[in-house]
Design a protein around this motif. Structure first.
Motif, PDB file in Angstrom:
ATOM      1  N   PRO A  18      12.910  17.278   7.133  1.00  0.00           N
ATOM      2  CA  PRO A  18      13.666  16.228   6.437  1.00  0.00           C
ATOM      3  C   PRO A  18      13.920  15.031   7.364  1.00  0.00           C
ATOM      4  CG  PRO A  18      14.594  18.369   5.927  1.00  0.00           C
ATOM      5  CD  PRO A  18      13.559  18.600   7.009  1.00  0.00           C
ATOM      6  N   GLY A  19      13.548  13.851   6.874  1.00  0.00           N
ATOM      7  CA  GLY A  19      13.732  12.643   7.669  1.00  0.00           C
ATOM      8  C   GLY A  19      12.588  12.326   8.607  1.00  0.00           C
ATOM      9  N   GLU A  20      11.508  13.102   8.548  1.00  0.00           N
ATOM     10  CA  GLU A  20      10.340  12.835   9.386  1.00  0.00           C
ATOM     11  C   GLU A  20       9.081  12.982   8.546  1.00  0.00           C
ATOM     12  OE1 GLU A  20       8.178  14.978  13.100  1.00  0.00           O
ATOM     13  OE2 GLU A  20      10.288  14.427  13.416  1.00  0.00           O
ATOM     14  N   ASN A  21       8.317  11.888   8.443  1.00  0.00           N
ATOM     15  CA  ASN A  21       7.089  11.880   7.654  1.00  0.00           C
ATOM     16  C   ASN A  21       5.884  11.655   8.544  1.00  0.00           C
ATOM     17  OD1 ASN A  21       8.250  12.154   5.014  1.00  0.00           O
ATOM     18  ND2 ASN A  21       8.966  10.043   5.184  1.00  0.00           N
ATOM     19  N   GLY A  67       0.817  -1.197   0.000  1.00  0.00           N
ATOM     20  CA  GLY A  67       0.000   0.000   0.000  1.00  0.00           C
ATOM     21  C   GLY A  67       0.854   1.251   0.000  1.00  0.00           C
ATOM     22  N   ILE A  68       0.170   2.363  -0.128  1.00  0.00           N
ATOM     23  CA  ILE A  68       0.800   3.675  -0.258  1.00  0.00           C
ATOM     24  C   ILE A  68       0.368   4.527   0.921  1.00  0.00           C
ATOM     25  CG2 ILE A  68       0.968   5.731  -1.731  1.00  0.00           C
ATOM     26  CD1 ILE A  68       0.066   3.765  -4.068  1.00  0.00           C
ATOM     27  N   MET A  69       1.312   5.281   1.464  1.00  0.00           N
ATOM     28  CA  MET A  69       1.016   6.188   2.570  1.00  0.00           C
ATOM     29  C   MET A  69       1.050   7.623   2.052  1.00  0.00           C
ATOM     30  SD  MET A  69       3.195   4.369   5.661  1.00  0.00           S
ATOM     31  CE  MET A  69       4.780   4.551   4.842  1.00  0.00           C
ATOM     32  N   LEU A  70      -0.057   8.310   2.209  1.00  0.00           N
ATOM     33  CA  LEU A  70      -0.138   9.728   1.846  1.00  0.00           C
ATOM     34  C   LEU A  70      -0.004  10.563   3.107  1.00  0.00           C
ATOM     35  CD1 LEU A  70      -3.163   9.720  -0.643  1.00  0.00           C
ATOM     36  CD2 LEU A  70      -0.726   9.833  -1.204  1.00  0.00           C
ATOM     37  N   GLY A  71       0.661  11.678   2.976  1.00  0.00           N
ATOM     38  CA  GLY A  71       0.834  12.538   4.146  1.00  0.00           C
ATOM     39  C   GLY A  71       1.661  13.745   3.812  1.00  0.00           C
TER      40      GLY A  71
END
Length: 145
Positions: free
Chosen positions: A35-38, A26-30
């Motif tokens: 940088p380095g934190e989603n 699956g794909i995670m949208l957000g």
């Protein structure tokens, strides 16, 4: 660090249980926070288009990636990562996972599913700028209530 709501975290793990003994994906949208934190806002289940070895490989069709990008744009979101399961294998990236990872700055979440039950879930951030310097760094998952 990967920030994700408890409901989405649970949904990823459940997806792996539902597709066992095959890999889910699956794909995670957000949004990237820094940088380095989603931060994950929404999950999109994807079909595993691998027909040769779906029990230990996954592939998301380009059409699904385009659809996810379009849906994300409508909501001011972007693809921040991908998830998949490892049936009866550890929650660690494989050589194939690494070779097929090309979305720099994205999180790659892997859930180990043993005998149909989700166990360990880990995340790895793909860093680098090209194939020569890319690396997977283990990243902390912060599950928010």
């Amino acid at each position: 660090m990967l920030k994700i709501k408890q409901a989405d975290y649970d949904a990823m793990r459940q997806h792996g249980e539902e597709t066992y003994p095959h890999e889910c994906c699956g794909i995670m949208l957000g949004r990237p926070v820094i940088p380095g934190e989603n931060e994950v806002v929404e999950l999109m289940r994807a079909g595993n288009t691998r027909t040769d070895s779906a029990h230990n490989r996954y592939h998301i069709a380009p059409q699904e990636l385009i659809k996810a990008q379009r849906e994300g744009r409508k909501k001011d979101l972007e693809i921040v990562g991908f998830y998949h399961s490892h049936p009866d294998h550890p929650a660690h990236w494989s050589k194939t996972d690494f070779d097929e990872a090309h979305w720099y700055g994205c999180s790659y979440v892997i859930t180990a599913v043993a005998q149909g039950k989700a166990e360990v879930t880990n995340s790895f951030l793909l860093r680098g700028s090209n194939e020569d310097d890319k690396v997977f760094d283990h990243e902390k998952i912060e599950v928010e209530a």
